[in-house]
Design a protein around this motif. Structure first.
Motif, PDB file in Angstrom:
ATOM      1  N   ILE A 190       0.834  -1.204   0.000  1.00 22.14           N
ATOM      2  CA  ILE A 190       0.000   0.000   0.000  1.00 22.14           C
ATOM      3  C   ILE A 190       0.870   1.256   0.000  1.00 22.14           C
ATOM      4  O   ILE A 190       0.627   2.206  -0.755  1.00 22.14           O
ATOM      5  N   CYS A 191       1.905   1.239   0.853  1.00 19.57           N
ATOM      6  CA  CYS A 191       2.791   2.407   0.939  1.00 19.57           C
ATOM      7  C   CYS A 191       3.563   2.619  -0.357  1.00 19.57           C
ATOM      8  O   CYS A 191       3.728   3.758  -0.820  1.00 19.57           O
ATOM      9  N   LYS A 192       4.013   1.534  -0.954  1.00 18.45           N
ATOM     10  CA  LYS A 192       4.760   1.627  -2.211  1.00 18.45           C
ATOM     11  C   LYS A 192       3.865   2.152  -3.330  1.00 18.45           C
ATOM     12  O   LYS A 192       4.271   3.026  -4.112  1.00 18.45           O
ATOM     13  N   LYS A 193       2.640   1.634  -3.397  1.00 11.81           N
ATOM     14  CA  LYS A 193       1.704   2.051  -4.444  1.00 11.81           C
ATOM     15  C   LYS A 193       1.395   3.547  -4.355  1.00 11.81           C
ATOM     16  O   LYS A 193       1.223   4.224  -5.372  1.00 11.81           O
ATOM     17  N   ASN A 194       1.341   4.059  -3.120  1.00 11.22           N
ATOM     18  CA  ASN A 194       0.984   5.461  -2.924  1.00 11.22           C
ATOM     19  C   ASN A 194       2.193   6.373  -2.696  1.00 11.22           C
ATOM     20  O   ASN A 194       2.035   7.550  -2.374  1.00 11.22           O
ATOM     21  N   SER A 195       3.396   5.805  -2.846  1.00  8.86           N
ATOM     22  CA  SER A 195       4.650   6.562  -2.723  1.00  8.86           C
ATOM     23  C   SER A 195       4.765   7.314  -1.396  1.00  8.86           C
ATOM     24  O   SER A 195       5.061   8.511  -1.354  1.00  8.86           O
ATOM     25  N   VAL A 196       4.509   6.587  -0.298  1.00  8.48           N
ATOM     26  CA  VAL A 196       4.657   7.184   1.028  1.00  8.48           C
ATOM     27  C   VAL A 196       5.707   6.408   1.823  1.00  8.48           C
ATOM     28  O   VAL A 196       5.987   5.243   1.552  1.00  8.48           O
ATOM     29  N   GLN A 197       6.308   7.084   2.806  1.00 10.94           N
ATOM     30  CA  GLN A 197       7.343   6.471   3.630  1.00 10.94           C
ATOM     31  C   GLN A 197       6.717   5.537   4.669  1.00 10.94           C
ATOM     32  O   GLN A 197       5.567   5.712   5.071  1.00 10.94           O
ATOM     33  N   LEU A 198       7.516   4.567   5.128  1.00  7.10           N
ATOM     34  CA  LEU A 198       7.034   3.606   6.120  1.00  7.10           C
ATOM     35  C   LEU A 198       8.093   3.378   7.191  1.00  7.10           C
ATOM     36  O   LEU A 198       9.244   3.047   6.888  1.00  7.10           O
ATOM     37  N   LEU A 199       7.692   3.564   8.446  1.00  9.94           N
ATOM     38  CA  LEU A 199       8.531   3.284   9.606  1.00  9.94           C
ATOM     39  C   LEU A 199       7.938   2.091  10.359  1.00  9.94           C
ATOM     40  O   LEU A 199       6.742   2.085  10.676  1.00  9.94           O
ATOM     41  N   VAL A 200       8.782   1.096  10.653  1.00  7.94           N
ATOM     42  CA  VAL A 200       8.334  -0.096  11.377  1.00  7.94           C
ATOM     43  C   VAL A 200       9.138  -0.237  12.669  1.00  7.94           C
ATOM     44  O   VAL A 200      10.367  -0.298  12.636  1.00  7.94           O
ATOM     45  N   ASP A 201       8.424  -0.294  13.783  1.00 12.78           N
ATOM     46  CA  ASP A 201       9.038  -0.526  15.091  1.00 12.78           C
ATOM     47  C   ASP A 201       9.057  -2.037  15.336  1.00 12.78           C
ATOM     48  O   ASP A 201       8.007  -2.663  15.477  1.00 12.78           O
ATOM     49  N   GLU A 202      10.267  -2.606  15.412  1.00 14.85           N
ATOM     50  CA  GLU A 202      10.439  -4.054  15.569  1.00 14.85           C
ATOM     51  C   GLU A 202      10.814  -4.449  17.013  1.00 14.85           C
ATOM     52  O   GLU A 202      11.319  -5.544  17.245  1.00 14.85           O
ATOM     53  N   ALA A 203      10.537  -3.578  17.981  1.00 14.74           N
ATOM     54  CA  ALA A 203      11.043  -3.765  19.347  1.00 14.74           C
ATOM     55  C   ALA A 203      10.792  -5.160  19.913  1.00 14.74           C
ATOM     56  O   ALA A 203      11.697  -5.784  20.474  1.00 14.74           O
ATOM     57  N   HIS A 204       9.562  -5.662  19.770  1.00 19.92           N
ATOM     58  CA  HIS A 204       9.209  -6.937  20.417  1.00 19.92           C
ATOM     59  C   HIS A 204       9.369  -8.144  19.502  1.00 19.92           C
ATOM     60  O   HIS A 204       9.184  -9.281  19.951  1.00 19.92           O
ATOM     61  N   ALA A 205       9.718  -7.905  18.248  1.00 15.95           N
ATOM     62  CA  ALA A 205       9.867  -9.012  17.294  1.00 15.95           C
ATOM     63  C   ALA A 205      11.321  -9.343  16.984  1.00 15.95           C
ATOM     64  O   ALA A 205      11.666 -10.514  16.760  1.00 15.95           O
ATOM     65  N   ILE A 206      12.189  -8.324  16.997  1.00 20.02           N
ATOM     66  CA  ILE A 206      13.569  -8.530  16.561  1.00 20.02           C
ATOM     67  C   ILE A 206      14.271  -9.552  17.459  1.00 20.02           C
ATOM     68  O   ILE A 206      14.142  -9.530  18.674  1.00 20.02           O
ATOM     69  N   GLY A 207      14.976 -10.480  16.839  1.00 19.24           N
ATOM     70  CA  GLY A 207      15.652 -11.546  17.565  1.00 19.24           C
ATOM     71  C   GLY A 207      14.806 -12.798  17.701  1.00 19.24           C
ATOM     72  O   GLY A 207      15.338 -13.878  17.994  1.00 19.24           O
ATOM     73  N   ILE A 208      13.489 -12.675  17.460  1.00 21.15           N
ATOM     74  CA  ILE A 208      12.567 -13.801  17.673  1.00 21.15           C
ATOM     75  C   ILE A 208      11.817 -14.162  16.400  1.00 21.15           C
ATOM     76  O   ILE A 208      11.840 -15.314  15.958  1.00 21.15           O
ATOM     77  N   LEU A 209      11.144 -13.196  15.814  1.00 25.43           N
ATOM     78  CA  LEU A 209      10.276 -13.444  14.663  1.00 25.43           C
ATOM     79  C   LEU A 209      10.966 -13.086  13.354  1.00 25.43           C
ATOM     80  O   LEU A 209      11.969 -12.364  13.347  1.00 25.43           O
ATOM     81  N   GLY A 210      10.408 -13.610  12.262  1.00 19.90           N
ATOM     82  CA  GLY A 210      11.015 -13.382  10.957  1.00 19.90           C
ATOM     83  C   GLY A 210      12.130 -14.379  10.702  1.00 19.90           C
ATOM     84  O   GLY A 210      12.476 -15.191  11.564  1.00 19.90           O
ATOM     85  N   PRO A 211      12.722 -14.346   9.499  1.00 18.39           N
ATOM     86  CA  PRO A 211      13.776 -15.306   9.138  1.00 18.39           C
ATOM     87  C   PRO A 211      14.952 -15.256  10.112  1.00 18.39           C
ATOM     88  O   PRO A 211      15.638 -14.241  10.214  1.00 18.39           O
ATOM     89  N   GLU A 212      15.150 -16.327  10.862  1.00 17.92           N
ATOM     90  CA  GLU A 212      16.250 -16.438  11.833  1.00 17.92           C
ATOM     91  C   GLU A 212      16.277 -15.279  12.811  1.00 17.92           C
ATOM     92  O   GLU A 212      17.331 -14.820  13.238  1.00 17.92           O
ATOM     93  N   GLY A 213      15.072 -14.769  13.150  1.00 23.20           N
ATOM     94  CA  GLY A 213      14.961 -13.710  14.144  1.00 23.20           C
ATOM     95  C   GLY A 213      15.257 -12.312  13.634  1.00 23.20           C
ATOM     96  O   GLY A 213      15.378 -11.376  14.434  1.00 23.20           O
ATOM     97  N   ARG A 214      15.361 -12.128  12.325  1.00 22.76           N
ATOM     98  CA  ARG A 214      15.728 -10.822  11.778  1.00 22.76           C
ATOM     99  C   ARG A 214      14.576  -9.817  11.766  1.00 22.76           C
ATOM    100  O   ARG A 214      14.725  -8.715  11.257  1.00 22.76           O
ATOM    101  N   GLY A 215      13.442 -10.193  12.310  1.00 26.37           N
ATOM    102  CA  GLY A 215      12.300  -9.298  12.353  1.00 26.37           C
ATOM    103  C   GLY A 215      11.283  -9.592  11.281  1.00 26.37           C
ATOM    104  O   GLY A 215      11.597 -10.187  10.236  1.00 26.37           O
ATOM    105  N   LEU A 216      10.047  -9.171  11.517  1.00 33.56           N
ATOM    106  CA  LEU A 216       8.964  -9.437  10.575  1.00 33.56           C
ATOM    107  C   LEU A 216       9.072  -8.581   9.318  1.00 33.56           C
ATOM    108  O   LEU A 216       8.435  -8.872   8.307  1.00 33.56           O
ATOM    109  N   SER A 217       9.865  -7.531   9.381  1.00 36.86           N
ATOM    110  CA  SER A 217      10.021  -6.639   8.222  1.00 36.86           C
ATOM    111  C   SER A 217      11.105  -7.113   7.260  1.00 36.86           C
ATOM    112  O   SER A 217      11.250  -6.547   6.173  1.00 36.86           O
TER     113      SER A 217
END
Length: 379
Positions: A190-217
């Motif tokens: 959605i952000c890419k389609k509308n050419s807007v910036q995106l900030l993602v806070d990964e505080a509680h996911a980083i180290g745990i979620l996503g590929p090998e804990g690299r975060g959901l982003s």
């Protein structure tokens, strides 16, 4: 100072805890040294007590001092800062990583870097207070969209006229009070389609979620403007970071008061975070194991307790509803040896008071059985 009347039932009190002998145990200084099973810490892997992290923090303190002594622009930059930033950048496949003394500070710096008084910030209704403070500090216009509601997000973007206005979308990958996960793939599209910036806070996911804990982003990182993360949770240390491309990183260095005018992260915490990163890299199964454990806890609590349970990850919320009942349940659990905190307004909406529990690597099945036995007797 302007006097603010705080309702009696919303007055918070500080409590002091010492570490118990067992990895999941705390000792309350406020309750005659009562031993409690900790169900509310964000130390998800138990690394804050890890001997290798403690050793790394001690050894770097001998070499580089207890504190850094000044900002990064004066004499506060230490080799350990650069090493941690470099290793994190490689791990996250980001061009630039910058360290901060706290996650709160990093989030303020992130918003101020990407937005100003001429910007519109479109944020999920459940973002962390630090991000809201950042919006105020940037003097940007704030627009809220319904939690994880993609249609409402896109409607708000279109209504804000992205072709004429500078727009920043702000979300968390994993929401700390709900335990809910953001649909990041769709949000980035959605952000890419509308050419807007995106900030993602990964505080509680980083180290745990996503590929090998690299975060959901991580899998959609090329379409995300900036991410923030902390070392005080899965990493077992303290401090935080911002990751972005080189251009934005350099702009932040040159313009961010939150980066320029603060004493740099203590070398001991940087060394602890780096050792925590090594542990996460060496134990890639930890994240999935933690999620499996959290799913078990959620299923068993739902089967044995009448209140609804929310959470898609290692953060679970037992929704009690009334503030007074949530406080009563917290006290009841503490009397029976479990520390789980009642989360109340204004942290959560009125009527949504809850007991928030965090599942950590060192909580075994016997603790779950004991917890359920206590819950069953609650009236």
């Amino acid at each position: 100072m302007k006097k603010v009347k705080i309702p009696k039932n919303r007055i918070r009190k500080l409590k002091t805890f010492s570490l118990g002998k067992k990895s999941f145990e705390l000792v309350s200084s406020n309750s005659q040294n009562k031993k409690l099973i900790d169900l509310c810490s964000n130390d998800y892997f138990g690394l804050s007590r890890d001997k290798d992290l403690i050793k790394a923090a001690y050894e770097i303190s001998l070499l580089e001092g207890i504190g850094s002594g000044s900002s990064r622009f004066i004499t506060g930059s230490r080799p350990i800062h650069k090493l941690l930033e470099t290793e994190l950048a490689k791990w996250l496949d980001q061009e630039k990583v910058l360290l901060f003394p706290s996650g709160f500070q990093a989030n303020i710096a992130a918003i101020q870097t990407l937005a100003n008084r001429n910007s519109i910030v479109i944020a999920d209704k459940l973002i962390h207070n630090s991000l809201l403070v950042g919006v105020k500090a940037a003097q940007a216009k704030l627009v809220r969209f319904s939690h994880n509601n993609l249609k409402d997000l896109e409607d708000k973007i279109i209504k804000s006229n992205p072709t004429k206005n500078s727009i920043l979308v702000v979300v968390e990958s994993l929401y700390s009070m709900e335990g809910s996960i953001a649909p990041l793939r769709e949000i980035t599209e959605i952000c890419k389609k509308n050419s807007v910036q995106l900030l993602v806070d990964e505080a509680h996911a980083i180290g745990i979620l996503g590929p090998e804990g690299r975060g959901l982003s991580f899998n959609c990182r090329s379409d995300i403007t900036m991410i923030t993360g902390t070392f005080g949770k899965a990493f077992g240390s303290g401090g935080a970071f911002i990751a972005s491309n080189s251009e934005i990183g350099e702009y932040l260095i040159q313009t961010s008061g939150a980066f320029r005018y603060t004493t740099a992260l203590a070398p001991s915490l940087a060394a602890g975070a780096l050792e925590g990163l090594k542990k996460i890299l060496e134990n890639k199964e930890w994240g999935n194991d933690l999620l499996s454990s959290a799913n078990l806890w959620k299923d068993v609590i739902i089967k044995n307790f009448s209140f609804p349970v929310q959470g898609d990850s290692h953060i679970l919320s037992i929704i009690v509803g009334q503030e007074e009942k949530a406080i009563y349940l917290q006290k009841y659990l503490e009397e029976n040896g479990f520390l789980a905190i009642a989360i109340r307004p204004p942290t959560v909406p009125a009527g949504q008071s809850r007991i928030r529990i965090t599942i950590r690597r060192n909580l075994d099945f016997n603790l779950l059985k004991n917890f359920i036995a206590v819950l069953k007797d609650f009236k």
